[in-house]
Write an enzyme that holds these catalytic residues in place. Sequence first.
Site, PDB file in Angstrom:
ATOM      1  N   TYR A  33       0.825  -1.199   0.000  1.00  0.00           N
ATOM      2  CA  TYR A  33       0.000   0.000   0.000  1.00  0.00           C
ATOM      3  C   TYR A  33       0.862   1.253   0.000  1.00  0.00           C
ATOM      4  O   TYR A  33       2.073   1.199   0.254  1.00  0.00           O
ATOM      5  CB  TYR A  33      -0.951   0.011   1.196  1.00  0.00           C
ATOM      6  N   ARG A  52       8.331   4.025  -4.797  1.00  0.00           N
ATOM      7  CA  ARG A  52       8.408   3.055  -3.706  1.00  0.00           C
ATOM      8  C   ARG A  52       7.398   1.929  -3.918  1.00  0.00           C
ATOM      9  O   ARG A  52       7.678   0.768  -3.607  1.00  0.00           O
ATOM     10  CB  ARG A  52       8.177   3.730  -2.350  1.00  0.00           C
ATOM     11  N   ARG A 100      -7.689 -20.534  -1.621  1.00  0.00           N
ATOM     12  CA  ARG A 100      -6.705 -20.393  -0.550  1.00  0.00           C
ATOM     13  C   ARG A 100      -5.606 -21.452  -0.636  1.00  0.00           C
ATOM     14  O   ARG A 100      -5.874 -22.654  -0.612  1.00  0.00           O
ATOM     15  CB  ARG A 100      -7.383 -20.466   0.816  1.00  0.00           C
ATOM     16  N   LYS A 147       6.590  -2.001   1.941  1.00  0.00           N
ATOM     17  CA  LYS A 147       5.401  -1.410   2.572  1.00  0.00           C
ATOM     18  C   LYS A 147       4.199  -2.338   2.382  1.00  0.00           C
ATOM     19  O   LYS A 147       3.318  -2.099   1.542  1.00  0.00           O
ATOM     20  CB  LYS A 147       5.129  -0.021   2.002  1.00  0.00           C
ATOM     21  N   GLU A 179      11.868   2.374  14.451  1.00  0.00           N
ATOM     22  CA  GLU A 179      10.984   3.431  13.949  1.00  0.00           C
ATOM     23  C   GLU A 179       9.706   3.436  14.764  1.00  0.00           C
ATOM     24  O   GLU A 179       9.512   2.604  15.651  1.00  0.00           O
ATOM     25  CB  GLU A 179      10.672   3.220  12.467  1.00  0.00           C
ATOM     26  N   LEU A 203      11.152   1.190   7.209  1.00  0.00           N
ATOM     27  CA  LEU A 203      10.586   1.608   5.942  1.00  0.00           C
ATOM     28  C   LEU A 203      11.380   2.788   5.403  1.00  0.00           C
ATOM     29  O   LEU A 203      11.753   3.697   6.144  1.00  0.00           O
ATOM     30  CB  LEU A 203       9.123   2.020   6.129  1.00  0.00           C
TER      31      LEU A 203
END
Length: 283
Positions: A33, A52, A100, A147, A179, A203
């Site tokens: 995301y 990114r 799945r 991310k 972080e 990140l």
Amino acid sequence: MSRIVYVNGAFVQEEDAKVSVFDRGFLFADGVYEVTSVIDGKLIDFEGHAKRLERSLTELDMTSPVTMDELLDIHRRLVTDNELVEGMIYLQITRGAADRDFAYPKDATPTLVLFTQAKSLVDSPMVGTGMKVISIEDQRWGRRDIKTVQLLYPSMGKMMAKAAGADDAWMVEDGAITEGTSNNAYIVKDGKIITRHLGTEILHGITRAAVLRFAKSAQMTVEERSFTLEEAKAADEAFITSASTFVMPVVEIDGTPLGDGKPGSVALRLREIYLEESRKAAV
């Protein structure tokens, strides 16, 4: 009034937005995301977020269902359709829907979803008071440079902070700050800005990159290295950066006030510079 959201090629009312129960983002958190801020109806640092995003997709052997130019057009239309003046656009790409299985399919069609969130970012009251943070053990997976939507532990960290009467949590690994739960962390000591070096442990923040660039242009000293929790508590000031907070002062760590317990001058000056420069370059 209902928002207009984007789902797999269609702009629809939010109540009509649907994805498959077999989507791997839902079943495995198999997705990435980005969050892009909007100020004055314009996108902040879109190119950085797009680059990114491409890196995250590559690291997970995923492909984007649209080009970056098409993605920009989608962002702009959402701003227009939702009359968004200030806030954020959330973007998520998952590997797509498939029965799945831990082994992911090579031919699944990626799922792309975007939506807006109206929010006051520039005039956040926290700028005047500063944030209080607590320290928690960093228990996330090792590839924090990607991310991904695997955000359960950061969510738990936010709730730990809330339960302690604080605003956020800084995560600690082997004695060093990595972080915040959704932001990069910085301390200031004797006028020097110190933040953790890039690696798989944190990140690679888009706002981080811009702020460090602006700091160097303003002749501020920047040191990218690990720093301990003890160093942080002894700092003159501290702050965080993220797409939605820009530069936000931190005034307390684990109940220990930093400096005079008020937002520091370095953080406040960097916030001014960031907003000024970002507005100039906004698209």
